[in-house]
Design a protein around this motif. Structure first.
Motif, PDB file in Angstrom:
ATOM      1  N   TRP A  54       3.632   7.478   4.299  1.00  0.00           N
ATOM      2  CA  TRP A  54       4.422   7.179   5.492  1.00  0.00           C
ATOM      3  C   TRP A  54       3.607   6.497   6.583  1.00  0.00           C
ATOM      4  O   TRP A  54       4.170   5.730   7.373  1.00  0.00           O
ATOM      5  CB  TRP A  54       5.094   8.444   6.005  1.00  0.00           C
ATOM      6  CG  TRP A  54       5.986   9.008   4.943  1.00  0.00           C
ATOM      7  CD1 TRP A  54       5.809  10.172   4.279  1.00  0.00           C
ATOM      8  CD2 TRP A  54       7.131   8.378   4.374  1.00  0.00           C
ATOM      9  NE1 TRP A  54       6.792  10.319   3.337  1.00  0.00           N
ATOM     10  CE2 TRP A  54       7.618   9.233   3.371  1.00  0.00           C
ATOM     11  CE3 TRP A  54       7.793   7.176   4.602  1.00  0.00           C
ATOM     12  CZ2 TRP A  54       8.743   8.932   2.615  1.00  0.00           C
ATOM     13  CZ3 TRP A  54       8.909   6.883   3.834  1.00  0.00           C
ATOM     14  CH2 TRP A  54       9.370   7.743   2.869  1.00  0.00           C
ATOM     15  N   LEU A  55       2.339   6.757   6.629  1.00  0.00           N
ATOM     16  CA  LEU A  55       1.506   6.070   7.615  1.00  0.00           C
ATOM     17  C   LEU A  55       1.457   4.565   7.331  1.00  0.00           C
ATOM     18  O   LEU A  55       1.521   3.747   8.255  1.00  0.00           O
ATOM     19  CB  LEU A  55       0.093   6.651   7.637  1.00  0.00           C
ATOM     20  CG  LEU A  55      -0.861   6.051   8.655  1.00  0.00           C
ATOM     21  CD1 LEU A  55      -0.332   6.272  10.075  1.00  0.00           C
ATOM     22  CD2 LEU A  55      -2.234   6.641   8.509  1.00  0.00           C
ATOM     23  N   SER A  56       1.393   4.206   6.063  1.00  0.00           N
ATOM     24  CA  SER A  56       1.397   2.789   5.697  1.00  0.00           C
ATOM     25  C   SER A  56       2.714   2.130   6.087  1.00  0.00           C
ATOM     26  O   SER A  56       2.735   1.011   6.599  1.00  0.00           O
ATOM     27  CB  SER A  56       1.166   2.631   4.193  1.00  0.00           C
ATOM     28  OG  SER A  56      -0.115   3.072   3.850  1.00  0.00           O
ATOM     29  N   PHE A  57       3.819   2.835   5.861  1.00  0.00           N
ATOM     30  CA  PHE A  57       5.115   2.285   6.235  1.00  0.00           C
ATOM     31  C   PHE A  57       5.263   2.205   7.758  1.00  0.00           C
ATOM     32  O   PHE A  57       5.884   1.275   8.274  1.00  0.00           O
ATOM     33  CB  PHE A  57       6.250   3.117   5.635  1.00  0.00           C
ATOM     34  CG  PHE A  57       6.359   2.979   4.146  1.00  0.00           C
ATOM     35  CD1 PHE A  57       6.426   1.739   3.541  1.00  0.00           C
ATOM     36  CD2 PHE A  57       6.384   4.099   3.338  1.00  0.00           C
ATOM     37  CE1 PHE A  57       6.527   1.604   2.176  1.00  0.00           C
ATOM     38  CE2 PHE A  57       6.493   3.986   1.977  1.00  0.00           C
ATOM     39  CZ  PHE A  57       6.559   2.732   1.389  1.00  0.00           C
ATOM     40  N   ASP A 113       1.643   8.398  -6.015  1.00  0.00           N
ATOM     41  CA  ASP A 113       0.582   9.407  -6.058  1.00  0.00           C
ATOM     42  C   ASP A 113       0.967  10.564  -5.131  1.00  0.00           C
ATOM     43  O   ASP A 113       1.037  10.382  -3.916  1.00  0.00           O
ATOM     44  CB  ASP A 113      -0.739   8.785  -5.606  1.00  0.00           C
ATOM     45  CG  ASP A 113      -1.920   9.713  -5.772  1.00  0.00           C
ATOM     46  OD1 ASP A 113      -1.776  10.777  -6.412  1.00  0.00           O
ATOM     47  OD2 ASP A 113      -2.998   9.369  -5.250  1.00  0.00           O
ATOM     48  N   PRO A 114       1.214  11.755  -5.673  1.00  0.00           N
ATOM     49  CA  PRO A 114       1.681  12.866  -4.828  1.00  0.00           C
ATOM     50  C   PRO A 114       0.611  13.438  -3.890  1.00  0.00           C
ATOM     51  O   PRO A 114       0.943  14.179  -2.970  1.00  0.00           O
ATOM     52  CB  PRO A 114       2.128  13.916  -5.838  1.00  0.00           C
ATOM     53  CG  PRO A 114       1.392  13.603  -7.085  1.00  0.00           C
ATOM     54  CD  PRO A 114       1.150  12.120  -7.083  1.00  0.00           C
ATOM     55  N   ASP A 132       0.832  -1.200   0.000  1.00  0.00           N
ATOM     56  CA  ASP A 132       0.000   0.000   0.000  1.00  0.00           C
ATOM     57  C   ASP A 132       0.873   1.259   0.000  1.00  0.00           C
ATOM     58  O   ASP A 132       0.586   2.219  -0.721  1.00  0.00           O
ATOM     59  CB  ASP A 132      -0.920  -0.011   1.220  1.00  0.00           C
ATOM     60  CG  ASP A 132      -1.879   1.156   1.233  1.00  0.00           C
ATOM     61  OD1 ASP A 132      -2.579   1.361   0.221  1.00  0.00           O
ATOM     62  OD2 ASP A 132      -1.919   1.865   2.251  1.00  0.00           O
ATOM     63  N   GLY A 133       1.932   1.253   0.786  1.00  0.00           N
ATOM     64  CA  GLY A 133       2.824   2.408   0.837  1.00  0.00           C
ATOM     65  C   GLY A 133       3.540   2.645  -0.474  1.00  0.00           C
ATOM     66  O   GLY A 133       3.701   3.789  -0.914  1.00  0.00           O
ATOM     67  N   ILE A 134       3.964   1.574  -1.127  1.00  0.00           N
ATOM     68  CA  ILE A 134       4.656   1.721  -2.415  1.00  0.00           C
ATOM     69  C   ILE A 134       3.704   2.269  -3.473  1.00  0.00           C
ATOM     70  O   ILE A 134       4.084   3.124  -4.280  1.00  0.00           O
ATOM     71  CB  ILE A 134       5.274   0.376  -2.840  1.00  0.00           C
ATOM     72  CG1 ILE A 134       6.456   0.041  -1.921  1.00  0.00           C
ATOM     73  CG2 ILE A 134       5.734   0.407  -4.288  1.00  0.00           C
ATOM     74  CD1 ILE A 134       7.016  -1.338  -2.105  1.00  0.00           C
ATOM     75  N   THR A 135       2.471   1.801  -3.469  1.00  0.00           N
ATOM     76  CA  THR A 135       1.518   2.326  -4.452  1.00  0.00           C
ATOM     77  C   THR A 135       1.162   3.778  -4.151  1.00  0.00           C
ATOM     78  O   THR A 135       0.907   4.552  -5.073  1.00  0.00           O
ATOM     79  CB  THR A 135       0.234   1.479  -4.495  1.00  0.00           C
ATOM     80  OG1 THR A 135      -0.339   1.423  -3.195  1.00  0.00           O
ATOM     81  CG2 THR A 135       0.531   0.072  -4.987  1.00  0.00           C
TER      82      THR A 135
END
Length: 64
Positions: free
Chosen positions: A34-37, A28-29, A21-24
């Motif tokens: 960072w919350l996903s990571f 998208d700007p 999710d974080g990589i996807t």
């Protein structure tokens, strides 16, 4: 009680999902990835935490 040994691997699955999710979201700007990571990092921490205490409890019960 034996199923508790396998629930620690759920944290790894959650971490993989949030890393994906974080990589996807990085592409998208308009979104913040960072919350996903952060959630993925907490999940990895919980995996090792649960694994350590699972071994600790197993050793305790084997001594009795």
């Amino acid at each position: 009680m034996n199923y508790l040994k396998y629930t620690q691997y759920v944290y790894i699955l959650i971490a993989v999902a949030f890393i994906y999710d974080g990589i996807t979201k990085l592409n998208d700007p308009t979104t913040n990835a960072w919350l996903s990571f952060l959630i993925a990092g907490v999940s990895v921490f919980m995996f090792f935490f649960r694994r350590k205490f699972s071994k600790k409890f197993d050793d305790h019960y084997k001594k009795q």
